[in-house]
Design a protein around this motif. Structure first.
Motif, PDB file in Angstrom:
ATOM      1  N   SER A   1     -10.338  -1.068   4.796  1.00  0.00           N
ATOM      2  CA  SER A   1     -10.439  -0.013   3.767  1.00  0.00           C
ATOM      3  C   SER A   1     -10.543   1.128   4.475  1.00  0.00           C
ATOM      4  O   SER A   1     -10.576   2.423   3.777  1.00  0.00           O
ATOM      5  CB  SER A   1     -11.599  -0.189   2.747  1.00  0.00           C
ATOM      6  N   GLU A   2     -10.834   1.587   5.997  1.00  0.00           N
ATOM      7  CA  GLU A   2     -10.671   2.999   6.381  1.00  0.00           C
ATOM      8  C   GLU A   2      -9.653   3.506   6.367  1.00  0.00           C
ATOM      9  O   GLU A   2      -9.743   4.863   5.963  1.00  0.00           O
ATOM     10  CB  GLU A   2     -11.148   2.817   7.831  1.00  0.00           C
ATOM     11  N   LEU A   3      -8.433   2.945   5.782  1.00  0.00           N
ATOM     12  CA  LEU A   3      -7.361   3.714   5.411  1.00  0.00           C
ATOM     13  C   LEU A   3      -7.791   4.709   4.170  1.00  0.00           C
ATOM     14  O   LEU A   3      -7.240   5.709   4.041  1.00  0.00           O
ATOM     15  CB  LEU A   3      -6.002   2.702   5.311  1.00  0.00           C
ATOM     16  N   SER A   4      -8.086   3.980   3.151  1.00  0.00           N
ATOM     17  CA  SER A   4      -8.490   4.438   1.920  1.00  0.00           C
ATOM     18  C   SER A   4      -7.559   5.617   1.558  1.00  0.00           C
ATOM     19  O   SER A   4      -6.303   5.628   1.615  1.00  0.00           O
ATOM     20  CB  SER A   4      -9.917   5.212   2.021  1.00  0.00           C
ATOM     21  N   ASN A   5      -8.069   6.894   1.206  1.00  0.00           N
ATOM     22  CA  ASN A   5      -6.958   8.053   0.753  1.00  0.00           C
ATOM     23  C   ASN A   5      -7.291   9.266   1.656  1.00  0.00           C
ATOM     24  O   ASN A   5      -7.145  10.304   1.261  1.00  0.00           O
ATOM     25  CB  ASN A   5      -7.307   8.476  -0.783  1.00  0.00           C
ATOM     26  N   HIS A   6      -7.671   8.685   3.145  1.00  0.00           N
ATOM     27  CA  HIS A   6      -7.945   9.631   3.848  1.00  0.00           C
ATOM     28  C   HIS A   6      -6.560  10.498   4.394  1.00  0.00           C
ATOM     29  O   HIS A   6      -5.631   9.912   4.331  1.00  0.00           O
ATOM     30  CB  HIS A   6      -8.556   9.065   5.197  1.00  0.00           C
ATOM     31  N   PRO A   7      -6.813  11.624   5.162  1.00  0.00           N
ATOM     32  CA  PRO A   7      -5.721  12.574   5.671  1.00  0.00           C
ATOM     33  C   PRO A   7      -4.660  11.477   6.526  1.00  0.00           C
ATOM     34  O   PRO A   7      -5.222  10.370   6.961  1.00  0.00           O
ATOM     35  CB  PRO A   7      -6.137  13.596   6.349  1.00  0.00           C
ATOM     36  N   PHE A   8      -3.447  11.802   6.643  1.00  0.00           N
ATOM     37  CA  PHE A   8      -2.632  11.209   7.470  1.00  0.00           C
ATOM     38  C   PHE A   8      -2.940  10.935   8.926  1.00  0.00           C
ATOM     39  O   PHE A   8      -2.894   9.684   9.429  1.00  0.00           O
ATOM     40  CB  PHE A   8      -1.010  11.765   7.323  1.00  0.00           C
ATOM     41  N   GLU A   9      -3.507  11.975   9.365  1.00  0.00           N
ATOM     42  CA  GLU A   9      -3.936  11.761  10.646  1.00  0.00           C
ATOM     43  C   GLU A   9      -5.031  10.823  10.989  1.00  0.00           C
ATOM     44  O   GLU A   9      -4.995   9.832  12.129  1.00  0.00           O
ATOM     45  CB  GLU A   9      -4.627  12.999  11.295  1.00  0.00           C
TER      46      GLU A   9
ATOM     47  N   GLU B   1       0.874  -1.184   0.018  1.00  0.00           N
ATOM     48  CA  GLU B   1       0.030   0.088  -0.125  1.00  0.00           C
ATOM     49  C   GLU B   1       0.700   1.304  -0.080  1.00  0.00           C
ATOM     50  O   GLU B   1       1.826   1.316   0.532  1.00  0.00           O
ATOM     51  CB  GLU B   1      -1.129   0.030   1.348  1.00  0.00           C
ATOM     52  N   HIS B   2       0.392   2.362  -0.526  1.00  0.00           N
ATOM     53  CA  HIS B   2       1.004   3.749  -0.615  1.00  0.00           C
ATOM     54  C   HIS B   2       0.626   4.452   0.573  1.00  0.00           C
ATOM     55  O   HIS B   2      -0.532   4.459   0.960  1.00  0.00           O
ATOM     56  CB  HIS B   2       0.722   4.419  -1.846  1.00  0.00           C
ATOM     57  N   VAL B   3       1.441   4.830   1.434  1.00  0.00           N
ATOM     58  CA  VAL B   3       1.032   5.621   2.650  1.00  0.00           C
ATOM     59  C   VAL B   3       0.640   7.146   2.129  1.00  0.00           C
ATOM     60  O   VAL B   3      -0.723   7.438   2.551  1.00  0.00           O
ATOM     61  CB  VAL B   3       2.394   6.079   3.463  1.00  0.00           C
ATOM     62  N   MET B   4       1.337   7.918   1.473  1.00  0.00           N
ATOM     63  CA  MET B   4       0.858   8.978   0.780  1.00  0.00           C
ATOM     64  C   MET B   4       0.076   8.375  -0.399  1.00  0.00           C
ATOM     65  O   MET B   4       0.493   7.704  -1.142  1.00  0.00           O
ATOM     66  CB  MET B   4       1.804   9.902   0.225  1.00  0.00           C
ATOM     67  N   PRO B   5      -1.285   8.523  -0.561  1.00  0.00           N
ATOM     68  CA  PRO B   5      -1.987   7.924  -1.872  1.00  0.00           C
ATOM     69  C   PRO B   5      -1.578   8.385  -3.161  1.00  0.00           C
ATOM     70  O   PRO B   5      -1.067   9.327  -3.416  1.00  0.00           O
ATOM     71  CB  PRO B   5      -3.234   8.413  -1.379  1.00  0.00           C
ATOM     72  N   GLN B   6      -2.036   7.272  -4.059  1.00  0.00           N
ATOM     73  CA  GLN B   6      -1.709   7.671  -5.346  1.00  0.00           C
ATOM     74  C   GLN B   6      -2.658   8.765  -6.104  1.00  0.00           C
ATOM     75  O   GLN B   6      -2.270   9.362  -6.909  1.00  0.00           O
ATOM     76  CB  GLN B   6      -2.060   6.416  -6.090  1.00  0.00           C
ATOM     77  N   SER B   7      -3.878   8.902  -5.505  1.00  0.00           N
ATOM     78  CA  SER B   7      -4.660  10.093  -5.767  1.00  0.00           C
ATOM     79  C   SER B   7      -4.880  10.987  -4.349  1.00  0.00           C
ATOM     80  O   SER B   7      -5.930  10.796  -3.814  1.00  0.00           O
ATOM     81  CB  SER B   7      -6.036   9.360  -6.421  1.00  0.00           C
ATOM     82  N   PRO B   8      -4.076  11.691  -4.196  1.00  0.00           N
ATOM     83  CA  PRO B   8      -4.033  12.427  -3.118  1.00  0.00           C
ATOM     84  C   PRO B   8      -5.228  13.550  -3.078  1.00  0.00           C
ATOM     85  O   PRO B   8      -5.506  14.260  -4.016  1.00  0.00           O
ATOM     86  CB  PRO B   8      -2.841  13.260  -2.992  1.00  0.00           C
ATOM     87  N   GLY B   9      -5.739  13.519  -1.835  1.00  0.00           N
ATOM     88  CA  GLY B   9      -6.805  14.625  -1.880  1.00  0.00           C
ATOM     89  C   GLY B   9      -6.245  16.109  -1.450  1.00  0.00           C
ATOM     90  O   GLY B   9      -5.011  16.190  -1.419  1.00  0.00           O
ATOM     91  N   ASP B  10      -7.053  17.212  -1.155  1.00  0.00           N
ATOM     92  CA  ASP B  10      -6.723  18.482  -1.073  1.00  0.00           C
ATOM     93  C   ASP B  10      -5.669  18.386   0.279  1.00  0.00           C
ATOM     94  O   ASP B  10      -4.736  19.296   0.373  1.00  0.00           O
ATOM     95  CB  ASP B  10      -7.792  19.299  -0.641  1.00  0.00           C
ATOM     96  N   GLU B  11      -5.947  17.721   1.465  1.00  0.00           N
ATOM     97  CA  GLU B  11      -4.935  17.664   2.615  1.00  0.00           C
ATOM     98  C   GLU B  11      -3.595  17.290   2.235  1.00  0.00           C
ATOM     99  O   GLU B  11      -2.453  17.919   2.957  1.00  0.00           O
ATOM    100  CB  GLU B  11      -5.634  16.907   3.600  1.00  0.00           C
ATOM    101  N   TRP B  12      -3.532  16.339   1.499  1.00  0.00           N
ATOM    102  CA  TRP B  12      -2.388  15.738   1.081  1.00  0.00           C
ATOM    103  C   TRP B  12      -1.414  16.617   0.281  1.00  0.00           C
ATOM    104  O   TRP B  12      -0.288  17.024   0.334  1.00  0.00           O
ATOM    105  CB  TRP B  12      -2.270  14.142   0.281  1.00  0.00           C
TER     106      TRP B  12
ATOM    107  N   ALA C   1       3.916   6.588  14.262  1.00  0.00           N
ATOM    108  CA  ALA C   1       4.498   7.602  15.218  1.00  0.00           C
ATOM    109  C   ALA C   1       4.984   8.686  14.588  1.00  0.00           C
ATOM    110  O   ALA C   1       5.550   9.747  15.330  1.00  0.00           O
ATOM    111  CB  ALA C   1       6.105   6.894  16.004  1.00  0.00           C
ATOM    112  N   THR C   2       5.096   8.964  13.213  1.00  0.00           N
ATOM    113  CA  THR C   2       5.565  10.201  12.864  1.00  0.00           C
ATOM    114  C   THR C   2       4.388  11.258  12.974  1.00  0.00           C
ATOM    115  O   THR C   2       3.135  10.875  12.570  1.00  0.00           O
ATOM    116  CB  THR C   2       6.254   9.924  11.182  1.00  0.00           C
ATOM    117  N   GLU C   3       4.741  12.543  12.966  1.00  0.00           N
ATOM    118  CA  GLU C   3       3.653  13.599  13.278  1.00  0.00           C
ATOM    119  C   GLU C   3       2.945  13.794  11.779  1.00  0.00           C
ATOM    120  O   GLU C   3       1.836  14.151  11.778  1.00  0.00           O
ATOM    121  CB  GLU C   3       4.183  14.855  13.806  1.00  0.00           C
ATOM    122  N   ARG C   4       3.836  13.826  10.882  1.00  0.00           N
ATOM    123  CA  ARG C   4       3.084  14.197   9.367  1.00  0.00           C
ATOM    124  C   ARG C   4       3.829  13.344   8.440  1.00  0.00           C
ATOM    125  O   ARG C   4       4.767  12.442   8.788  1.00  0.00           O
ATOM    126  CB  ARG C   4       3.544  15.690   8.958  1.00  0.00           C
ATOM    127  N   TRP C   5       3.324  13.298   7.199  1.00  0.00           N
ATOM    128  CA  TRP C   5       3.887  12.260   6.018  1.00  0.00           C
ATOM    129  C   TRP C   5       4.098  13.077   4.881  1.00  0.00           C
ATOM    130  O   TRP C   5       3.227  13.040   3.828  1.00  0.00           O
ATOM    131  CB  TRP C   5       3.259  11.041   6.030  1.00  0.00           C
TER     132      TRP C   5
END
Length: 858
Positions: free
Chosen positions: A512-520, A466-477, A539-543
């Motif tokens: 699937s809750e991971l989906s493309n939601h914000p990192f938080e 899986e991609h942590v930062m999604p392949q289709s990022p939303g506005d927050e990403w 454990a990382t604050e941002r991504w």
């Protein structure tokens, strides 16, 4: 009627003549599968020429000729009753060689043209030495004459020519460079044909039927077995029962043939091909005094090696735990290419020349060699040569494991060192190279390096990449990336550069809750993972870019600890190899497509500025002028490379089928992204998706569990309008009414739905025209899998895929350029809200089903 063996050079060279394909013949129909096999045969013959090998030429097939009614005494014309596919393919290969060298060696290009392709002093149709059937004439003539138009850009002829242009660029690989004139010689003087020449009145069609009425052929193993036991008149029965029958019962016929070939390789024959196994072994027995004792000794040794060979096929049969672990991993890697080296190690261990720890250590070098090359994107096309030559090259004055380490570290082996591994971990799009099982194995080994007190059972866990930062990022990403982007790089380019790199990938089985939601929102789920790599991400604050690169650095150090480095002091050529990959993918750009500096840089794991500098200073890079800015404009700093033809670049782009918008920019629909570029040169065995994500499974979940179908609809509902969701439900129902079935992907972050025809049980068992994906913040899409269809009958016929493209483009809002006919373009599912579009798509899917069913019964 006369029949004789001939070569292409003898057939077409030296005088004005013409070979005419009758109008009743089918059009050119060779697919990439046929082309790859021919190219492999050409490379083998070129290698034999290089080494002075005495092995036989390669038999290409038959050719049935008859005098043409238009025959003239001064200009012979022949009808090609059988063999037109071979002749057309060889002509296109020679045309590709001609054009490959035209910029640097124009006189040699002209020689090839005049000797094999044209009748210099003839005009019109007579100018062509081969005249295909009527439908193929325009594209064939365009490629022979060198002025390709939009009309000639599509179809099988253009695809074959493009295949050879691409392979010629690939053959310039610095790890295993090929002499282009040796390739020409292999085509014209090492591929033999049996030419059957009929007289007037002969029934040439009866000849054709006789030549093609083939029965079940004996395998190489069958031939060799028969030969051996014919030479055992007194001890044959004893040897058969004692050695041969147990061996035959423990291996399939194909495995037995492979073992026989491996035995020749272990004896130092590093050039023998499997298809020449019988002849090669027979020649060895024919030299000198070979009687029953020698034949028996050979079969007894084959029996002994059979026990060792089974350990490669079934690693659980290996008694030593450390060696067994390496064999399991190499088996999971599908590393059959390493069998000569592995058999050598097991054989030397059995002979007492090394112990199990040394055997495991040597296998660790082999594993590292494969893994590091994959991470660093080193082409695999010379691996066969490397491992097949190993038994004959192993140094005699050092222990076996040390000698193998030296061999793999030698110049032109391109085993990446620690510095290159660190760099590629940060920059290379790991997700786009190698097979999915290889990528997953790398991540599993990196997870194991944490030495968790309760190790993960990867076989049972059903983890996916899986991609942590999604392949289709939303506005927050995108906002987070905007904080990290340098002034000279757009947010989109930064995302493209980092999304597929090792630092942004992980393994997960979370739902699937991971989906493309914000990192938080991902952190809590990752924190609960049993995998240490996921807890560290959580454990990382941002991504953002900084965190992805930092994780890449950490994983690189773990990889260095897991996979030993090559010995120091060997020559390297990292830069030239990386740019070779750029040249290869640019040569593969289909007619009517362009790409950007950022896309090409993301594909290479480089920087856009470096790409521009290289293209501006490197002459003769095919299609370099089709690399534009991200908005489709010619770069302000563009200049033709030294020795390039130059000219009006917009005119060149237009001639290549590039359309321009009213603002003067190249049509964005014709742009190829970094993902598209990866698909262009992906081999048949290089699956660009995580294999678990495309596994078909229609089984229902247990009570209270979410089924894959429910997950797909839920993800679609979360991102698309109720009207779109209802339109998709209608589409799926109509597909099932047509006799198809829906397979739902196993992905947890983003699932998928496949519209499948054929046997249930997985994508490999059926055929599907569309894959539907939830939007993940951007709106759901329907992916048209032209690349998948190109390898499945009857859609190996490019004309059928082109008809599918035409029908889909009738939908309002769909405009897929023909240049993407070998890729996986997509359109928005929201277009199906319109009744007219749903009707047209249903008609298209009905047509697809009918073509598939008629292909099965024909």
């Amino acid at each position: 009627m006369q029949a004789k063996e001939t070569l292409l050079a003898d057939l077409v060279q030296g005088r004005a003549q013409q070979f005419q394909v009758p109008l009743y013949q089918r059009t050119y129909s060779w697919t990439e599968k046929h082309l790859k096999q021919l190219w492999s045969d050409i490379l083998e013959q070129a290698e034999l020429l290089e080494t002075g090998g005495k092995a036989s030429t390669h038999f290409l097939g038959s050719l049935v000729l008859a005098p043409s009614p238009q025959n003239e005494a001064t200009f012979p014309r022949w009808l090609v009753v059988d063999g037109q596919q071979r002749l057309t393919t060889l002509a296109l290969a020679l045309a590709a060689i001609r054009d490959h060298i035209a910029g640097t060696q124009p006189e040699e290009a002209e020689r090839i043209d005049e000797e094999y392709l044209i009748n210099k002093r003839k005009s019109g149709h007579d100018h062509l030495r081969l005249l295909p059937t009527q439908a193929d004439r325009p594209p064939f003539a365009a490629h022979i004459r060198g002025a390709v138009t939009d009309q000639a850009a599509g179809g099988g002829v253009a695809a074959a020519y493009g295949f050879f242009r691409r392979k010629l660029v690939e053959a310039d690989d610095p790890a295993a460079p090929q002499d282009v004139f040796r390739l020409e010689q292999a085509i014209t003087s090492r591929l033999t044909l049996v030419a059957v020449t009929a007289e007037r009145g002969d029934n040439v069609h009866r000849i054709f039927e006789s030549l093609n009425n083939t029965g079940l052929k004996l395998s190489q193993a069958d031939l060799l077995r028969n030969y051996l036991f014919m030479r055992l008149p007194t001890r044959g029965e004893h040897i058969y029962e004692t050695y041969w029958l147990p061996l035959q019962n423990s291996l399939s016929n194909d495995e037995l043939e492979q073992l026989m070939w491996l035995q020749l390789v272990l004896d130092g024959d590093d050039r023998v091909r499997r298809q020449d196994l019988y002849t090669a072994q027979q020649q060895r027995f024919e030299h000198g005094e070979v009687g029953e004792p020698e034949i028996e000794a050979y079969i007894r040794e084959l029996h002994r090696h059979g026990t060792l060979f089974r350990r490669l096929l079934h690693p659980e049969e290996e008694p030593d735990a450390s060696v067994r672990a390496h064999l399991h991993r190499l088996d999971a890697w599908q590393a059959q290419v390493t069998y000569p080296a592995l058999m050598l190690l097991l054989d030397r261990r059995e002979r007492g020349e090394l112990d199990s720890p040394a055997t495991a250590r040597a296998m660790s070098y082999i594993e590292s060699f494969l893994v590091r090359r994959m991470i660093c994107r080193v082409p695999t096309n010379n691996l066969n040569r490397i491992f097949q030559a190993m038994p004959g090259q192993l140094p005699l004055d050092v222990p076996v494991d040390q000698g193998l380490h030296q061999l793999l570290s030698a110049d032109n082996r391109f085993w990446p060192d620690d510095d290159e591994l660190r760099e590629k971990a940060r920059t290379a799009p790991f997700y786009q190279y190698g097979r999915w099982n290889q990528r997953r194995m790398v991540l599993e080994r990196l997870e194991e390096s944490h030495e968790h007190p309760e190790p993960v059972d990867f076989a049972a866990a059903q983890l996916t990449i899986e991609h942590v930062m999604p392949q289709s990022p939303g506005d927050e990403w995108l906002e987070m990336l905007r904080e990290d982007a340098a002034d000279s790089e757009s947010t989109e380019d930064l995302h493209a550069r980092l999304q597929h790199t090792l630092g942004n990938l992980t393994l997960t089985a979370v739902n699937s809750e991971l989906s493309n939601h914000p990192f938080e929102r991902k952190q809590g789920l990752l924190q609960g993972s049993h995998l240490e790599m996921n807890r560290r991400i959580a454990a990382t604050e941002r991504w953002g870019a900084t965190e992805i690169l930092a994780r890449a650095d950490e994983l690189a150090e773990r990889a260095i600890g897991l996979w030993p480095a090559p010995l120091r002091g060997v020559g390297r050529a990292e830069r030239s190899r990386d740019w070779h990959l750029a040249h290869q993918v640019l040569a593969a750009l289909p007619h009517g497509t362009w790409t950007s500096y950022g896309d090409l840089a993301a594909f290479l794991g480089s920087g856009a500025q470096a790409v521009g500098t290289h293209l501006a200073n490197t002459p003769q890079v095919a299609n370099a002028y089709r690399v534009l800015t991200s908005d489709g404009k010619v770069s302000d700093g563009f200049r033709w490379a030294p020795q390039d033809t130059g000219g009006d670049i917009r005119a060149r782009l237009a001639a290549d089928g590039i359309r321009f918008t009213i603002s003067g920019a190249a049509d964005p629909a014709q742009r190829l992204t970094s993902d598209d570029l990866a698909l262009l040169i992906a081999g048949a065995d290089e699956d660009q998706t995580d294999g678990e994500d495309t596994t078909q499974d229609t089984a229902t979940a247990g009570q209270g569990e979410e089924t894959r179908a429910d997950r797909f609809i839920r993800q679609l509902t979360a991102d698309d309008s109720p009207e779109t969701v209802e339109a998709v439900r209608t589409l799926l129902a109509r597909w099932e009414a047509l006799g198809g079935w829906i397979g739902y992907g196993a992905g947890h972050v983003t699932t998928s739905a496949f519209l499948v025809l054929g046997e249930a049980g997985g994508p490999g068992h059926g055929i599907w025209p569309l894959t539907l994906y939830p939007g993940s913040g951007r709106g759901g899409t329907a992916e048209v899998v032209f690349q998948h269809l190109a390898a499945r009958e009857p859609f190996t016929d490019r004309a059928l895929r082109a008809e599918l493209l035409r029908r889909l483009n009738e939908l309002e809002g769909v405009d897929i350029p023909e240049g993407k006919l070998e890729l996986r373009p997509s359109f928005r599912l929201s277009l199906l809200e319109k009744d007219h579009n749903r009707k047209l798509l249903t008609e298209t899917l009905t047509w697809f089903r009918d073509r598939w069913e008629s292909g099965r019964t024909s």
